[in-house]
Every structure is written in structure tokens, then in C-alpha cells.
Design a protein around this motif. Structure first.
Motif, PDB file in Angstrom:
ATOM      1  N   VAL A 229       0.963  -1.091   0.293  1.00 25.57           N
ATOM      2  CA  VAL A 229       0.145   0.116   0.037  1.00 25.57           C
ATOM      3  C   VAL A 229       0.724   0.799   0.089  1.00 25.57           C
ATOM      4  O   VAL A 229       0.699   2.479  -0.819  1.00 25.57           O
ATOM      5  CB  VAL A 229      -0.928  -0.030   1.316  1.00 25.57           C
ATOM      6  N   ASP A 230       1.825   1.178   1.317  1.00 29.06           N
ATOM      7  CA  ASP A 230       3.031   2.268   0.904  1.00 29.06           C
ATOM      8  C   ASP A 230       3.518   2.797  -0.150  1.00 29.06           C
ATOM      9  O   ASP A 230       3.665   3.670  -0.668  1.00 29.06           O
ATOM     10  CB  ASP A 230       3.669   2.109   1.926  1.00 29.06           C
ATOM     11  N   GLU A 231       3.751   1.351  -1.037  1.00 23.87           N
ATOM     12  CA  GLU A 231       4.413   2.012  -2.287  1.00 23.87           C
ATOM     13  C   GLU A 231       3.788   1.745  -3.679  1.00 23.87           C
ATOM     14  O   GLU A 231       4.500   2.011  -4.138  1.00 23.87           O
ATOM     15  CB  GLU A 231       6.287   0.372  -2.313  1.00 23.87           C
ATOM     16  N   GLY A 232       2.977   1.165  -3.264  1.00 23.65           N
ATOM     17  CA  GLY A 232       1.954   1.015  -4.468  1.00 23.65           C
ATOM     18  C   GLY A 232       2.187  -0.193  -5.326  1.00 23.65           C
ATOM     19  O   GLY A 232       0.689  -0.153  -6.760  1.00 23.65           O
ATOM     20  N   THR A 233       3.250  -0.528  -5.588  1.00 21.36           N
ATOM     21  CA  THR A 233       3.608  -1.858  -6.108  1.00 21.36           C
ATOM     22  C   THR A 233       4.210  -3.176  -5.907  1.00 21.36           C
ATOM     23  O   THR A 233       4.698  -2.627  -4.219  1.00 21.36           O
ATOM     24  CB  THR A 233       4.457  -1.284  -7.618  1.00 21.36           C
ATOM     25  N   PHE A 234       3.598  -4.042  -5.818  1.00 22.67           N
ATOM     26  CA  PHE A 234       4.824  -5.055  -5.208  1.00 22.67           C
ATOM     27  C   PHE A 234       6.412  -5.501  -5.363  1.00 22.67           C
ATOM     28  O   PHE A 234       7.182  -5.900  -4.755  1.00 22.67           O
ATOM     29  CB  PHE A 234       4.015  -6.966  -5.466  1.00 22.67           C
ATOM     30  N   THR A 235       6.476  -4.838  -6.479  1.00 21.75           N
ATOM     31  CA  THR A 235       7.696  -4.993  -7.039  1.00 21.75           C
ATOM     32  C   THR A 235       8.415  -3.980  -5.937  1.00 21.75           C
ATOM     33  O   THR A 235       9.594  -4.369  -6.033  1.00 21.75           O
ATOM     34  CB  THR A 235       8.039  -4.253  -8.718  1.00 21.75           C
TER      35      THR A 235
ATOM     36  N   LEU B 256      -6.668  -6.224  -2.122  1.00 25.01           N
ATOM     37  CA  LEU B 256      -6.217  -5.373  -3.506  1.00 25.01           C
ATOM     38  C   LEU B 256      -6.565  -5.356  -4.521  1.00 25.01           C
ATOM     39  O   LEU B 256      -6.564  -6.289  -4.441  1.00 25.01           O
ATOM     40  CB  LEU B 256      -4.330  -5.153  -3.107  1.00 25.01           C
ATOM     41  N   ASP B 257      -6.542  -4.323  -4.888  1.00 23.40           N
ATOM     42  CA  ASP B 257      -7.165  -3.519  -6.637  1.00 23.40           C
ATOM     43  C   ASP B 257      -5.705  -4.195  -7.235  1.00 23.40           C
ATOM     44  O   ASP B 257      -5.172  -2.703  -7.283  1.00 23.40           O
ATOM     45  CB  ASP B 257      -8.087  -3.054  -6.800  1.00 23.40           C
ATOM     46  N   ARG B 258      -5.923  -4.606  -8.146  1.00 26.44           N
ATOM     47  CA  ARG B 258      -4.250  -5.431  -9.187  1.00 26.44           C
ATOM     48  C   ARG B 258      -4.687  -4.902 -10.802  1.00 26.44           C
ATOM     49  O   ARG B 258      -3.823  -4.777 -10.882  1.00 26.44           O
ATOM     50  CB  ARG B 258      -4.057  -6.384  -9.081  1.00 26.44           C
ATOM     51  N   SER B 259      -5.867  -4.273 -10.677  1.00 21.60           N
ATOM     52  CA  SER B 259      -6.009  -4.252 -12.303  1.00 21.60           C
ATOM     53  C   SER B 259      -5.513  -3.023 -12.747  1.00 21.60           C
ATOM     54  O   SER B 259      -4.903  -2.611 -14.550  1.00 21.60           O
ATOM     55  CB  SER B 259      -7.602  -3.835 -12.831  1.00 21.60           C
ATOM     56  N   GLY B 260      -4.858  -2.288 -12.143  1.00 18.67           N
ATOM     57  CA  GLY B 260      -4.218  -1.088 -12.540  1.00 18.67           C
ATOM     58  C   GLY B 260      -2.944  -0.960 -12.721  1.00 18.67           C
ATOM     59  O   GLY B 260      -1.969  -1.733 -12.325  1.00 18.67           O
ATOM     60  N   ARG B 261      -1.784   0.124 -12.762  1.00 17.52           N
ATOM     61  CA  ARG B 261      -0.810   0.460 -12.918  1.00 17.52           C
ATOM     62  C   ARG B 261      -0.387   0.461 -11.381  1.00 17.52           C
ATOM     63  O   ARG B 261       0.698  -0.089 -11.105  1.00 17.52           O
ATOM     64  CB  ARG B 261       0.334   1.134 -13.714  1.00 17.52           C
ATOM     65  N   GLN B 262      -0.604   1.236 -10.907  1.00 19.52           N
ATOM     66  CA  GLN B 262      -0.688   1.185  -9.144  1.00 19.52           C
ATOM     67  C   GLN B 262      -1.579   0.153  -8.528  1.00 19.52           C
ATOM     68  O   GLN B 262      -3.137   0.222  -8.815  1.00 19.52           O
ATOM     69  CB  GLN B 262      -0.792   3.128  -8.652  1.00 19.52           C
ATOM     70  N   VAL B 263      -1.321  -0.228  -7.344  1.00 18.54           N
ATOM     71  CA  VAL B 263      -2.565  -1.012  -6.341  1.00 18.54           C
ATOM     72  C   VAL B 263      -3.028  -0.420  -6.172  1.00 18.54           C
ATOM     73  O   VAL B 263      -2.477   0.765  -5.390  1.00 18.54           O
ATOM     74  CB  VAL B 263      -1.317  -2.373  -5.792  1.00 18.54           C
ATOM     75  N   ARG B 264      -4.429  -0.575  -5.604  1.00 21.86           N
ATOM     76  CA  ARG B 264      -5.039   0.784  -5.051  1.00 21.86           C
ATOM     77  C   ARG B 264      -5.531  -0.061  -3.654  1.00 21.86           C
ATOM     78  O   ARG B 264      -6.435  -1.653  -3.959  1.00 21.86           O
ATOM     79  CB  ARG B 264      -5.977   1.045  -5.309  1.00 21.86           C
TER      80      ARG B 264
ATOM     81  N   GLY C 135      -9.951  -3.741   1.859  1.00 19.53           N
ATOM     82  CA  GLY C 135      -8.433  -3.279   2.441  1.00 19.53           C
ATOM     83  C   GLY C 135      -8.638  -2.220   3.530  1.00 19.53           C
ATOM     84  O   GLY C 135      -7.536  -1.812   4.202  1.00 19.53           O
ATOM     85  N   GLU C 136      -9.685  -0.990   2.588  1.00 19.57           N
ATOM     86  CA  GLU C 136      -9.452   0.499   3.468  1.00 19.57           C
ATOM     87  C   GLU C 136      -9.273   0.307   4.815  1.00 19.57           C
ATOM     88  O   GLU C 136      -9.223   0.752   5.549  1.00 19.57           O
ATOM     89  CB  GLU C 136     -10.694   1.232   3.154  1.00 19.57           C
ATOM     90  N   ALA C 137     -10.623  -1.116   4.642  1.00 22.67           N
ATOM     91  CA  ALA C 137     -10.783  -1.002   6.793  1.00 22.67           C
ATOM     92  C   ALA C 137     -10.214  -2.780   7.351  1.00 22.67           C
ATOM     93  O   ALA C 137      -9.537  -1.926   8.513  1.00 22.67           O
ATOM     94  CB  ALA C 137     -12.422  -2.216   6.595  1.00 22.67           C
ATOM     95  N   VAL C 138      -9.410  -2.704   6.812  1.00 23.45           N
ATOM     96  CA  VAL C 138      -8.134  -3.541   7.235  1.00 23.45           C
ATOM     97  C   VAL C 138      -7.044  -2.765   7.373  1.00 23.45           C
ATOM     98  O   VAL C 138      -6.222  -3.340   8.932  1.00 23.45           O
ATOM     99  CB  VAL C 138      -7.813  -4.670   6.658  1.00 23.45           C
ATOM    100  N   LEU C 139      -6.881  -1.977   6.330  1.00 27.85           N
ATOM    101  CA  LEU C 139      -5.598  -1.514   6.945  1.00 27.85           C
ATOM    102  C   LEU C 139      -4.896  -0.873   8.344  1.00 27.85           C
ATOM    103  O   LEU C 139      -3.802  -0.885   8.833  1.00 27.85           O
ATOM    104  CB  LEU C 139      -5.265  -0.366   5.747  1.00 27.85           C
ATOM    105  N   PRO C 140      -5.631   0.106   8.738  1.00 28.12           N
ATOM    106  CA  PRO C 140      -5.315   0.932  10.222  1.00 28.12           C
ATOM    107  C   PRO C 140      -5.754  -0.531  11.075  1.00 28.12           C
ATOM    108  O   PRO C 140      -4.594  -0.337  11.938  1.00 28.12           O
ATOM    109  CB  PRO C 140      -6.912   1.421  10.471  1.00 28.12           C
ATOM    110  N   LEU C 141      -5.885  -1.326  10.789  1.00 31.51           N
ATOM    111  CA  LEU C 141      -6.005  -2.683  12.212  1.00 31.51           C
ATOM    112  C   LEU C 141      -4.374  -3.255  11.772  1.00 31.51           C
ATOM    113  O   LEU C 141      -3.849  -3.327  12.668  1.00 31.51           O
ATOM    114  CB  LEU C 141      -6.816  -3.394  11.914  1.00 31.51           C
TER     115      LEU C 141
END
Length: 291
Positions: free
Chosen positions: A13-19, A48-56, A61-67
């Protein structure tokens, strides 16, 4: 569920891509992808939504991230607390400081930390106060020395180390070298001040606006030392803190109607629990207040 899966998820999430996350974590891209997929499978939700160039993030995921971040912070706090019982404070501290900072007690304390606590890995980053606050809130910095006016950003735990009025810094004998000059008296003078994003500039601007005055600045610089040298040479009136006059023949005359003070403070996130950060914060607070 494994803690490293949560760490990988947060890194993506922080970096935007798996790579990019894999590069930061020093593991393979396939390893990050596999572990995040396992986490999603165990939770029964796509994070995570992997459909774009950047992972969203997906809604789940938005609900789980702060936890996930909270769980990781708790784990780090447990490790740091256990290290204290081993009579050794260890850990990493990412410290921010205001641009152009040359405060001896601050620099002396930072330099001494490495000698007195070799188990602490310290990195130092310079920037405008507003940027430093944002970086502390986002977690990219652990602690920062900032200049500000009024209150620091909500969500930050602030230790005020300096709180003083702004002043007109002028050569001795200048027309403003007298008791009780006011902000309106700066009209007709060249005004020298620090760059936007600093506490002194914010205090000057806020005080002017409260009086219906234009917070005009003719020359700005990133460090008080540069402004003092310019004031010494007659380039204009430097608006700085009341204790800042350090040049030969300069006088710092408090501006009587400048109601907003300039503050210097140490800020950290309210959920910050690192013993290393706490140690450095306490040392800096003591040094700056006594210096």
C-alpha cells in the motif's frame, strides 16, 4: 495469519506496487505477492485491486489497513520494551529537523546519541516544518523538531520547548530600536523573514492578519543566520524570535502588538511507543529547554 503478511500488505500500500514493496523489504516480488494472496485467502476478502498500474485498496482493504498498522505498531512496541529489560535501548529513529537548524543543544544531543547508545540507528532529515508534521503523521518520520504558531497539527503529541514573541531585529540606533514598536511600524521598511512553512513566518503572518495588515516580506531565507547577516548589513528589518539576535551590534526589539508567538516543539504521533524515540525525545526536550 502471520505478522509478516500484514507487513507485506502495508508495504505494498505504501509503495504502490508489489515490485517496489519487495525492494523495500529486501525479498522477492513473488514472495510478497504470494504472502499477500495467502492473507486475502485466509480473510476471505480481496484487499488489493491489482487491475491498474498502481495497486489500490479495495473497500475491505481500506477497513483492514489501519488495523494492520496498529497490530504492527504493537508488535514493534513489544520488541522495543523487551529490549529495555535487556539494558539496551535499540531501534531505529527517523528524526526530522527544521531547514537551516543550527541550534547547538539540538545538534549536540543528536551527535551524542550515537556514542551513548550504539544500538540506536538514527537518521536525520531536514525540511520545512509543515512537511515535517505531515511526515510524522504519515509514519515516515518518528520524531521532528518543528517551528510553528498556534497549535501543531491534530493527531500529534507536542512538547513545546520554546514559546516566545516575534521581534524586529535591527542594528543599534535604528529607528525601531526603541521600546514598544508595532507591526505597522514596519511599513516603509524592507522586511526580512524566514520562508513559508516556518513557525516565525506563521506567527508574523497571523499577527498581521489579526490587525488587518499585509504580512509583506521583501527578502526571505531558510535560516535565521542568513537574515541576521543581512540585517547587520542594513538590508532591512529581520522579523525573528525575541532571542535570536546574535550578530554584533544587533538588537531584538519585541513587537508590542504581535500577539501570536513563535514556537519550537518536538512532535511525534500519539501512538508512538518506541523506547528509542522516547529516549531521544526526552534528551532533546531537556537540552533545548535548558539551552
Amino acid at each position: 495469519m502471520e505478522m509478516h503478511q500484514l507487513r507485506y500488505f502495508a508495504a505494498v500500500v505504501d509503495e504502490g506496487t508489489f515490485t517496489a514493496a519487495a525492494a523495500r523489504l529486501h525479498v522477492s516480488q513473488s514472495g510478497v505477492s504470494t504472502q499477500v494472496a495467502k492473507l486475502e485467502h485466509e480473510l476471505g476478502q480481496q484487499l488489493l485491486d491489482r487491475s491498474g498500474r498502481q495497486v489500490r485498496l479495495t473497500p475491505a482493504g481500506e477497513a483492514v489497513l489501519p488495523l494492520a498498522r496498529s497490530a504492527l505498531a504493537t508488535l514493534d512496541a513489544i520488541r522495543h520494551t523487551a529490549a529495555e529489560f535487556a539494558d539496551a535501548v535499540r531501534g531505529r529513529v527517523r528524526l526530522g529537523m527544521i531547514t537551516g537548524c543550527s541550534i547547538p543543544p539540538f545538534l549536540d544531543t543528536v551527535a551524542d546519541l550515537g556514542r551513548s547508545h550504539p544500538g540506536i540507528e538514527l537518521s536525520l532529515h531536514e525540511g520545512p516544518s509543515e512537511d515535517l508534521q505531515a511526515q510524522v503523521l504519515s509514519g515516515s518520520l518518528d520524531l521532528a523538531l518543528i517551528g510553528y504558531a498556534g497549535e501543531a497539527s491534530p493527531g500529534l503529541d507536542t512538547t513545546v520547548v520554546v514559546d516566545e514573541p516575534i521581534a524586529a531585529v535591527v542594528p543599534a540606533g535604528h529607528p525601531l530600536d526603541r521600546a514598544g514598536p508595532r507591526l505597522a511600524d514596519l511599513r516603509g521598511e524592507k522586511v526580512l523573514c524566514l520562508s513559508p512553512g516556518t513557525g516565525i513566518r506563521a506567527a508574523y503572518a497571523d499577527s498581521c492578519r489579526r490587525l488587518g495588515l499585509d504580512p509583506r516580506v521583501d527578502i526571505e531565507a531558510s535560516s535565521p543566520a542568513a537574515l541576521l547577516r543581512l540585517a547587520e548589513r542594513g538590508a532591512g528589518v529581520a522579523v525573528l524570535s525575541a532571542s535570536s539576535a546574535g550578530g554584533a551590534g544587533l538588537r531584538a526589539v519585541p513587537l508590542a502588538d504581535a500577539v501570536t508567538h513563535a514556537r519550537l516543539g518536538l512532535v511525534a504521533r500519539r501512538d508512538q511507543r518506541s523506547p528509542a524515540v522516547r529516549l531521544l525525545r526526552n534528551r532533546l526536550s531537556t537540552a533545548l529547554r535548558s539551552g
